[in-house]
Design an enzyme around this catalytic site. Sequence first.
Site, PDB file in Angstrom:
ATOM      1  CG  ASP A 123      -1.645   1.274   1.419  1.00 48.64           C
ATOM      2  OD1 ASP A 123      -2.350   1.673   0.475  1.00 48.64           O
ATOM      3  OD2 ASP A 123      -1.533   1.901   2.492  1.00 48.64           O
ATOM      4  CE1 TYR A 133      -0.612   9.238  -1.758  1.00 44.73           C
ATOM      5  CE2 TYR A 133      -2.103   7.576  -2.635  1.00 44.73           C
ATOM      6  CZ  TYR A 133      -1.282   8.672  -2.831  1.00 44.73           C
ATOM      7  OH  TYR A 133      -1.137   9.195  -4.096  1.00 44.73           O
ATOM      8  NE  ARG A 167      -5.009   8.032   5.486  1.00 44.66           N
ATOM      9  CZ  ARG A 167      -4.846   7.282   4.413  1.00 44.66           C
ATOM     10  NH1 ARG A 167      -5.084   7.782   3.212  1.00 44.66           N
ATOM     11  NH2 ARG A 167      -4.410   6.046   4.507  1.00 44.66           N
ATOM     12  CG  ASN A 170      -7.747   3.494  -2.269  1.00 49.06           C
ATOM     13  OD1 ASN A 170      -8.165   2.540  -2.903  1.00 49.06           O
ATOM     14  ND2 ASN A 170      -8.109   3.735  -1.011  1.00 49.06           N
TER      15      ASN A 170
END
Lengths: 217, 217
Positions: free
Chosen positions: B8, B10, B39, B117
């Site tokens: 991943d 972030y 966030r 994402n």
Amino acid sequence: MNGALVFDAYGTLFDVHSVQQRCEEFWSGSGAKLSQLWRAKQLEYTWQRSLMGRYVPFAQVTREALAYACEALGLGLDERRSEALMNEYRNLALYPDVPASLARLRAAGRKLAILTNGSPDMIGPLVRNRGLQETFESVLSVDELGVYKPAPQAYQLAVDRLGVAAAGIGFVSSNCWDAIGAKCFGFAVYWINRGGAPVDRTGFLPDRVIGSLADIA
Amino acid sequence: MNGALVFDAYGTLFDVHSVQQRCEEFWSGSGAKLSQLWRAKQLEYTWQRSLMGRYVPFAQVTREALAYACEALGLGLDERRSEALMNEYRNLALYPDVPASLARLRAAGRKLAILTNGSPDMIGPLVRNRGLQETFESVLSVDELGVYKPAPQAYQLAVDRLGVAAAGIGFVSSNCWDAIGAKCFGFAVYWINRGGAPVDRTGFLPDRVIGSLADIA
């Protein structure tokens, strides 16, 4: 008459933060924080589980969110306290603007229903404990679908069960993401913004923003 | 060699809270709060939009979450500040344990990839700005699918593109919900729990909980 008026339950009619008092009894000084985090995680888990295709009923999600929140805040949770707090969810307070407004809408002949994430073992007792069993024609739960709001199937359930087209349904929620999900689906949407929160930025806007249920009644 | 190691981006390799400094420059005293809320809303919006079937790229979600967070905190946001903060997202800091660990894994011949994402307009510049363009064989974005993690399609993308079966993929994330989504899908999962957070209760557990990327390398 104008079609049906469909209400979200938790946070809209019933104040989820009325659990705070019992939280405070158990963990003095942490009631507000626990109540906030519990609710936040409960919602997150409904979205994440829906996306993973791993639905479990809202009672389990709520219990699991409580366990997370207590651990995050360093609060010891045993079976007894967990059960006591889950029981609070079957006895949530109505928001002050709710009883008279519902009575007025009912008296005016409006067809009223609830569309909730709550599983029947949670929402059924809650509606009865607050004396609302005669108020609503239907109490619809996403539990039979196995997916949570704001998935469009959840809103479709109201169309199917009430026999009213989406455009003929007025949907009322205090949860902005739910109001937006309902608008995206095609309902006419009232967002009850009791706390003066900003509107969420997810592509749709509620048709009307109101301060209390009395503004509809 | 043992298959591929997929990261991943972030919150796992790149510290999303390194935006805090610029937030603080713009709104003294509110940097930490803004960074946290920004966030949190960014993630919520990815889940809600995915469930509504209303995907927009991560850059837009991130910008919209910033607008919400600033309004909620009473911070005036204009186009210039919004652009400056979005630009910070293309210059996020690496966590201190990341550079040496990635170099070691790469030297050991592991096939490394990113599954994020982040839309290509965000993740591409970020990987280049941090000098990682030679480190990863693939940088995979859910953008081509139009749905965000933890939907299973997102993890399937790694299987399809890397040509490695799910069971042969080691997945690394600091986002517990992402680690759980990956485990639910069938990857072997490392959760980097740098902050000592509780594990989320959504039905699955990461295979291994580690304190830093160095624990894999």
